[in-house]
Scaffold this active site. Structure first.
Site: not given
Ligand code: UDP
Length: 384
Positions: A300, A348
């Site tokens: 991704e 979001y």
């Molecule tokens: N995040 C990060 N490291 C990680 C996982 C998440 O910095 O390994 C941060 C990142 O900014 C991300 C946010 O935490 O956009 C929210 O994570 P989430 O897993 O909820 O994102 P999603 O699955 O919705 O993309």
């Protein structure tokens, strides 16, 4: 006057409203510009491996909301599934969200819960009283070392912005735990729909009174043919982007097919700059009750959404909210249209919140119809 209602977009928002209104006796036409229903939750079986693939990236259903959980379970069996994310940083593998194992492995310690809590409090920057930015939130609650290893670079890759520019709310999505629970979510209910998300949305839409038009964009001028329109497309697109384009992040997926087990887990995040991708999703691990010899992985990549790209994450910086406010004002002056969902309200949203809001929007519409009141442009304030 006709009683027909038009719903633009066949994702969860549109489908749930269509379902509720059709059950209440309305004739509902759903217009979907894509060739499939279910929006960005769309899942389909890979032709080569038969693995159920989340075409627009990983979607894990989790909620605390009883009404939403009961609602989705009417349309699909949910298989037990707990999301346990691994994270690679500086060439080592850890578990996320940050929990006792992450802390002990990262700092090479054997702390017990209370000790770890005390230790992390020492790491945190106590001078930050009210964290406003993502970076404040991280420095305050986990300290610089964990922040730099797990969040800083990942966030720059994901959002294309420095964490000092992003709101604390993004990081607040993730818990910090002082035990060995590595469940990514803290909600009471979590699971995977047995036959994928598109099958659920198909059943939600399978009510007499609903007609679905695929590959059919809807133009704002068509609204006069309907008593009311629910619009789940991008709010700025409805108004011809006249106040400029609201910024989004979009995702690109590099597909890798293989045999056997590629990475041993559904989701592995890549938190440093050794790779340009943010995470790899191996879809067959979302269906552990199925057997597949082949495997499909999505690498991704996140980037700025340009014209013609699929919008995923609304950015919502302070300046974006100023622009959003202009669209909200236009929408409030637009009779008989209600703006719904992630794109219609530029927020979001997790799937459960989307469904909850769609149920509430349908409730509100039926209430307004009963009381002969005007249905508002928003049931949930996009600026809130
Ligand atoms: N995040 C990060 N490291 C990680 C996982 C998440 O910095 O390994 C941060 C990142 O900014 C991300 C946010 O935490 O956009 C929210 O994570 P989430 O897993 O909820 O994102 P999603 O699955 O919705 O993309």
């Amino acid at each position: 006057m006709t009683k027909n209602v038009a719903i633009i977009g066949a994702g969860f928002s549109g489908a749930v409203i269509a379902h509720q209104l059709a059950k209440a006796g309305y004739q509902v036409e759903v217009f979907e510009s894509r060739s499939h229903i279910a929006g960005n939750c769309h899942s389909e079986r890979d032709a080569e491996t038969n693995v159920m693939v989340h075409i627009y990236g990983p979607h894990i259903f989790h909620t605390d909301n009883e009404r939403v959980w009961k609602f989705v379970n009417e349309f699909s069996e949910f298989k037990p599934y707990v999301n346990r994310v691994k994270a690679i940083t500086n060439n080592r593998v850890y578990t996320l969200p940050i929990n006792l194992l992450t802390i002990n492995q990262f700092f090479n310690k054997t702390l017990r819960p209370a000790e770890a809590q005390e230790f992390l409090a020492e790491q945190g920057d106590k001078t930050i009283e009210n964290p406003v930015t993502f970076e404040d939130q991280a420095l305050r609650f986990v300290g610089r070392d964990l922040y730099e290893a797990f969040f800083k670079t990942y966030t720059v890759k994901q959002w294309g912005l420095d964490p000092t520019e992003l709101p604390a709310s993004i990081l607040k999505r993730l818990p910090v735990r002082f035990n060995y629970d590595d469940n990514y979510f803290s909600h009471k209910y979590q699971g995977m729909p047995k036959d994928g998300y598109t099958a659920i949305v198909e059943k939600i839409l399978d009510v007499p009174g609903i007609t679905v038009h695929l590959n059919t964009p809807f133009k704002p001028e068509q609204k006069s043919d309907y008593a009311h329109v629910f619009y789940s497309g991008p709010i700025d697109a409805w108004f011809g982007h006249r106040e400029g384009r609201l910024p989004y992040r979009t995702l690109d997926f590099e597909v890798h097919r293989d045999q056997g087990d590629y990475q041993g887990n559904a989701v592995i995040n890549y938190c440093d700059n050794a790779q340009r991708y943010t995470r790899i999703t191996e879809h067959k691990h979302f269906s552990p009750w199925e057997q597949h010899e082949g495997t499909v992985c999505y690498f991704e990549y996140s980037r700025q959404c340009e014209e013609g790209d699929t919008p995923y994450y609304p950015i919502r910086l302070a300046r974006d909210k100023v622009q959003l406010e202009k669209y909200v004002n236009l929408a409030n002056d637009e009779p008989n249209v209600t703006f719904i969902g992630r794109l219609g309200t530029y927020r979001y949203l997790d799937m459960d919140v989307t469904i909850d809001e769609a149920l509430k929007t349908a409730d509100k519409f039926l209430e307004c119809a009963n009381e002969k009141a005007q249905m508002p442009a928003f049931v949930i304030n996009p600026l809130g």
